[in-house]
Design a protein around this motif. Structure first.
Motif, PDB file in Angstrom:
ATOM      1  N   LEU A  57       1.027  10.190  -2.238  1.00 40.44           N
ATOM      2  CA  LEU A  57       1.329   9.044  -3.087  1.00 40.44           C
ATOM      3  C   LEU A  57       0.103   8.153  -3.159  1.00 40.44           C
ATOM      4  O   LEU A  57      -0.442   7.751  -2.127  1.00 40.44           O
ATOM      5  CB  LEU A  57       2.503   8.249  -2.514  1.00 40.44           C
ATOM      6  N   LEU A  58      -0.337   7.835  -4.360  1.00 48.48           N
ATOM      7  CA  LEU A  58      -1.431   6.887  -4.584  1.00 48.48           C
ATOM      8  C   LEU A  58      -0.851   5.648  -5.240  1.00 48.48           C
ATOM      9  O   LEU A  58      -0.146   5.746  -6.252  1.00 48.48           O
ATOM     10  CB  LEU A  58      -2.505   7.491  -5.490  1.00 48.48           C
ATOM     11  N   LEU A  59      -1.155   4.475  -4.691  1.00 49.03           N
ATOM     12  CA  LEU A  59      -0.536   3.264  -5.207  1.00 49.03           C
ATOM     13  C   LEU A  59      -1.282   2.026  -4.734  1.00 49.03           C
ATOM     14  O   LEU A  59      -2.247   2.109  -3.966  1.00 49.03           O
ATOM     15  CB  LEU A  59       0.926   3.183  -4.736  1.00 49.03           C
ATOM     16  N   GLN A  60      -0.812   0.893  -5.209  1.00 48.96           N
ATOM     17  CA  GLN A  60      -1.202  -0.414  -4.692  1.00 48.96           C
ATOM     18  C   GLN A  60       0.083  -1.179  -4.403  1.00 48.96           C
ATOM     19  O   GLN A  60       1.140  -0.868  -4.946  1.00 48.96           O
ATOM     20  CB  GLN A  60      -2.058  -1.177  -5.716  1.00 48.96           C
ATOM     21  N   HIS A  61      -0.033  -2.168  -3.517  1.00 51.75           N
ATOM     22  CA  HIS A  61       1.120  -3.002  -3.200  1.00 51.75           C
ATOM     23  C   HIS A  61       0.885  -4.431  -3.673  1.00 51.75           C
ATOM     24  O   HIS A  61      -0.260  -4.908  -3.659  1.00 51.75           O
ATOM     25  CB  HIS A  61       1.364  -3.044  -1.692  1.00 51.75           C
ATOM     26  N   PRO A  62       1.950  -5.150  -4.040  1.00 51.42           N
ATOM     27  CA  PRO A  62       1.830  -6.604  -4.144  1.00 51.42           C
ATOM     28  C   PRO A  62       1.466  -7.157  -2.768  1.00 51.42           C
ATOM     29  O   PRO A  62       1.686  -6.511  -1.741  1.00 51.42           O
ATOM     30  CB  PRO A  62       3.237  -7.048  -4.576  1.00 51.42           C
ATOM     31  N   SER A  63       0.937  -8.354  -2.726  1.00 49.85           N
ATOM     32  CA  SER A  63       0.462  -8.945  -1.474  1.00 49.85           C
ATOM     33  C   SER A  63       1.563  -9.014  -0.424  1.00 49.85           C
ATOM     34  O   SER A  63       2.630  -9.580  -0.664  1.00 49.85           O
ATOM     35  CB  SER A  63      -0.087 -10.351  -1.757  1.00 49.85           C
ATOM     36  N   ILE A  64       1.287  -8.408   0.753  1.00 51.95           N
ATOM     37  CA  ILE A  64       2.292  -8.355   1.819  1.00 51.95           C
ATOM     38  C   ILE A  64       1.611  -8.073   3.158  1.00 51.95           C
ATOM     39  O   ILE A  64       0.596  -7.370   3.212  1.00 51.95           O
ATOM     40  CB  ILE A  64       3.359  -7.268   1.530  1.00 51.95           C
ATOM     41  N   TYR A  65       2.157  -8.638   4.222  1.00 51.89           N
ATOM     42  CA  TYR A  65       1.726  -8.277   5.573  1.00 51.89           C
ATOM     43  C   TYR A  65       2.682  -7.217   6.123  1.00 51.89           C
ATOM     44  O   TYR A  65       3.901  -7.297   5.919  1.00 51.89           O
ATOM     45  CB  TYR A  65       1.761  -9.493   6.506  1.00 51.89           C
ATOM     46  N   THR A  66       2.134  -6.248   6.843  1.00 52.28           N
ATOM     47  CA  THR A  66       2.970  -5.266   7.534  1.00 52.28           C
ATOM     48  C   THR A  66       2.521  -5.180   8.981  1.00 52.28           C
ATOM     49  O   THR A  66       1.325  -5.216   9.284  1.00 52.28           O
ATOM     50  CB  THR A  66       2.891  -3.873   6.882  1.00 52.28           C
ATOM     51  N   ALA A  67       3.491  -5.068   9.874  1.00 45.86           N
ATOM     52  CA  ALA A  67       3.221  -5.075  11.313  1.00 45.86           C
ATOM     53  C   ALA A  67       3.647  -3.756  11.924  1.00 45.86           C
ATOM     54  O   ALA A  67       4.826  -3.386  11.864  1.00 45.86           O
ATOM     55  CB  ALA A  67       3.965  -6.231  11.986  1.00 45.86           C
ATOM     56  N   GLY A  68       2.679  -3.031  12.502  1.00 49.05           N
ATOM     57  CA  GLY A  68       2.965  -1.785  13.189  1.00 49.05           C
ATOM     58  C   GLY A  68       3.600  -2.022  14.542  1.00 49.05           C
ATOM     59  O   GLY A  68       3.817  -3.163  14.978  1.00 49.05           O
ATOM     60  N   LYS A  69       3.877  -0.920  15.252  1.00 53.84           N
ATOM     61  CA  LYS A  69       4.671  -0.985  16.483  1.00 53.84           C
ATOM     62  C   LYS A  69       3.969  -1.712  17.626  1.00 53.84           C
ATOM     63  O   LYS A  69       4.622  -2.112  18.587  1.00 53.84           O
ATOM     64  CB  LYS A  69       5.040   0.438  16.916  1.00 53.84           C
ATOM     65  N   ARG A  70       2.652  -1.881  17.547  1.00 50.31           N
ATOM     66  CA  ARG A  70       1.933  -2.530  18.641  1.00 50.31           C
ATOM     67  C   ARG A  70       1.534  -3.969  18.312  1.00 50.31           C
ATOM     68  O   ARG A  70       0.769  -4.597  19.030  1.00 50.31           O
ATOM     69  CB  ARG A  70       0.674  -1.721  18.986  1.00 50.31           C
ATOM     70  N   THR A  71       2.071  -4.518  17.226  1.00 53.47           N
ATOM     71  CA  THR A  71       1.757  -5.890  16.839  1.00 53.47           C
ATOM     72  C   THR A  71       2.227  -6.883  17.895  1.00 53.47           C
ATOM     73  O   THR A  71       3.343  -6.786  18.408  1.00 53.47           O
ATOM     74  CB  THR A  71       2.408  -6.221  15.487  1.00 53.47           C
ATOM     75  N   GLN A  72       1.358  -7.847  18.205  1.00 47.84           N
ATOM     76  CA  GLN A  72       1.667  -8.879  19.179  1.00 47.84           C
ATOM     77  C   GLN A  72       1.985 -10.195  18.459  1.00 47.84           C
ATOM     78  O   GLN A  72       1.551 -10.414  17.320  1.00 47.84           O
ATOM     79  CB  GLN A  72       0.477  -9.071  20.121  1.00 47.84           C
ATOM     80  N   PRO A  73       2.720 -11.092  19.110  1.00 48.10           N
ATOM     81  CA  PRO A  73       3.090 -12.359  18.455  1.00 48.10           C
ATOM     82  C   PRO A  73       1.885 -13.140  17.938  1.00 48.10           C
ATOM     83  O   PRO A  73       1.947 -13.753  16.857  1.00 48.10           O
ATOM     84  CB  PRO A  73       3.820 -13.124  19.562  1.00 48.10           C
ATOM     85  N   GLU A  74       0.786 -13.122  18.682  1.00 47.47           N
ATOM     86  CA  GLU A  74      -0.394 -13.883  18.274  1.00 47.47           C
ATOM     87  C   GLU A  74      -1.112 -13.278  17.072  1.00 47.47           C
ATOM     88  O   GLU A  74      -1.979 -13.920  16.468  1.00 47.47           O
ATOM     89  CB  GLU A  74      -1.366 -14.028  19.446  1.00 47.47           C
ATOM     90  N   ASP A  75      -0.775 -12.045  16.707  1.00 45.19           N
ATOM     91  CA  ASP A  75      -1.397 -11.399  15.548  1.00 45.19           C
ATOM     92  C   ASP A  75      -0.844 -11.929  14.229  1.00 45.19           C
ATOM     93  O   ASP A  75      -1.492 -11.825  13.188  1.00 45.19           O
ATOM     94  CB  ASP A  75      -1.137  -9.880  15.561  1.00 45.19           C
ATOM     95  N   ARG A  76       0.364 -12.460  14.269  1.00 43.80           N
ATOM     96  CA  ARG A  76       1.131 -12.695  13.048  1.00 43.80           C
ATOM     97  C   ARG A  76       0.592 -13.868  12.225  1.00 43.80           C
ATOM     98  O   ARG A  76      -0.109 -14.724  12.743  1.00 43.80           O
ATOM     99  CB  ARG A  76       2.609 -12.885  13.403  1.00 43.80           C
ATOM    100  N   PRO A  77       0.903 -13.898  10.929  1.00 45.07           N
ATOM    101  CA  PRO A  77       0.273 -14.864  10.027  1.00 45.07           C
ATOM    102  C   PRO A  77       0.613 -16.313  10.346  1.00 45.07           C
ATOM    103  O   PRO A  77       1.717 -16.625  10.793  1.00 45.07           O
ATOM    104  CB  PRO A  77       0.804 -14.461   8.646  1.00 45.07           C
ATOM    105  N   THR A  78      -0.343 -17.161  10.063  1.00 47.95           N
ATOM    106  CA  THR A  78      -0.174 -18.597  10.279  1.00 47.95           C
ATOM    107  C   THR A  78       0.088 -19.334   8.970  1.00 47.95           C
ATOM    108  O   THR A  78       0.165 -20.557   8.958  1.00 47.95           O
ATOM    109  CB  THR A  78      -1.435 -19.177  10.940  1.00 47.95           C
ATOM    110  N   ASN A  79       0.199 -18.589   7.868  1.00 53.04           N
ATOM    111  CA  ASN A  79       0.375 -19.232   6.570  1.00 53.04           C
ATOM    112  C   ASN A  79       1.819 -19.181   6.070  1.00 53.04           C
ATOM    113  O   ASN A  79       2.096 -19.540   4.924  1.00 53.04           O
ATOM    114  CB  ASN A  79      -0.548 -18.599   5.531  1.00 53.04           C
ATOM    115  N   GLY A  80       2.731 -18.706   6.911  1.00 49.34           N
ATOM    116  CA  GLY A  80       4.144 -18.726   6.551  1.00 49.34           C
ATOM    117  C   GLY A  80       4.615 -17.588   5.673  1.00 49.34           C
ATOM    118  O   GLY A  80       5.808 -17.516   5.344  1.00 49.34           O
ATOM    119  N   LEU A  81       3.724 -16.679   5.283  1.00 47.75           N
ATOM    120  CA  LEU A  81       4.138 -15.567   4.442  1.00 47.75           C
ATOM    121  C   LEU A  81       4.924 -14.550   5.266  1.00 47.75           C
ATOM    122  O   LEU A  81       4.702 -14.393   6.467  1.00 47.75           O
ATOM    123  CB  LEU A  81       2.917 -14.897   3.811  1.00 47.75           C
TER     124      LEU A  81
END
Length: 254
Positions: A57-81
């Motif tokens: 599949l070849l594509l683009q996405h609208p603007s979005i954050y995605t968090a994999g299984k090893r994401t830590q709380p401090e990694d997450r966005p600070t802009n409320g999205l």
């Protein structure tokens, strides 16, 4: 980065279970992330049952954050999205217009070699990045993806990210190559859990516009070549750094 061991298959052998089959390429344009995720899951189940051929599949996405299984709380966005928690490896990243996303739905040959598959994806991305003019693109030992080495006051910077999942021997998720996307949204996260490096695009590195459309066909060709073994994985390592996922368990959503 070079693999910590020899791959299960010779470098010139296909890693696909159906070594001679053609890839079914689907160009989807811009697709909502959750819609694409559902489609991947459906196709992966069909591929595992032998109902469809290997598919990309070849594509683009609208603007979005995605968090994999090893994401830590401090990694997450600070802009409320919002953030979508997904079942791929790795930590947090951003997807958006101007970024080439490819999701190979490939049944791998037995025994499944996850490391070799990732290295082959990296090789395809390094090849197309160098072909378009980013001649120093390579690997950092300890970190997945494709990188450009530091120069002057600019740190090492990632131009392509990789995050995968393999279920019943079939791959999901895949790669994101920064072509001409904005880098603004990376300012509000710790991209891939790495706080000592930067993020860039092909366009920024080359001081000219490189579009997603410019990179689709070169990437598809390189992907077919590496999966088949006609393009072998070379040592493009220019540095080493700590693995941002080492020692981390699955993080609960915050």
């Amino acid at each position: 980065m070079t693999a910590p061991r020899q791959p299960f298959f010779p470098a010139d052998r296909s890693i696909r279970a159906d070594a001679d089959g053609l890839l079914d390429v689907r160009r989807l344009g811009e697709v909502d992330y959750l819609e694409a995720w559902d489609l991947q899951a459906e196709l992966a189940a069909q591929r595992a049952r032998g109902e469809i051929p290997d598919t990309v599949l070849l594509l683009q996405h609208p603007s979005i954050y995605t968090a994999g299984k090893r994401t830590q709380p401090e990694d997450r966005p600070t802009n409320g999205l919002p953030v979508i928690d997904v079942d791929r490896g790795g930590r947090i990243t951003w997807h958006g217009p101007g970024q080439l996303v490819a999701y190979p739905i490939i049944k791998l040959a037995d025994p499944v070699d996850v490391v070799d598959y990732v290295r082959r994806l990296e090789e395809a991305l390094i090849h197309v990045s160098r072909e378009v003019g980013v001649t120093r693109a390579g690997r950092i030992d300890g970190r997945s993806g494709v990188w450009v080495p530091a120069e002057g006051e600019r740190p090492d910077r990632k131009i392509a990210a990789i995050g995968i999942r393999i279920t019943r021997g079939v791959t999901m998720h895949g790669i994101a190559l920064n072509c001409c996307n904005t880098l603004e949204f990376y300012d509000y996260i710790v991209p891939c859990g790495i706080d000592d490096a930067g993020v860039s695009t092909l366009s920024q590195e080359l001081a000219r516009t490189v579009t997603v459309e410019d990179m689709e066909e070169p990437f598809l060709h390189a992907l077919e070549e590496v999966l088949s073994g006609r393009m072998t994985v070379a040592d493009h390592t220019f540095g080493s750094a700590p693995d941002p996922c080492r020692g981390l368990g699955r993080s609960r959503r915050s």
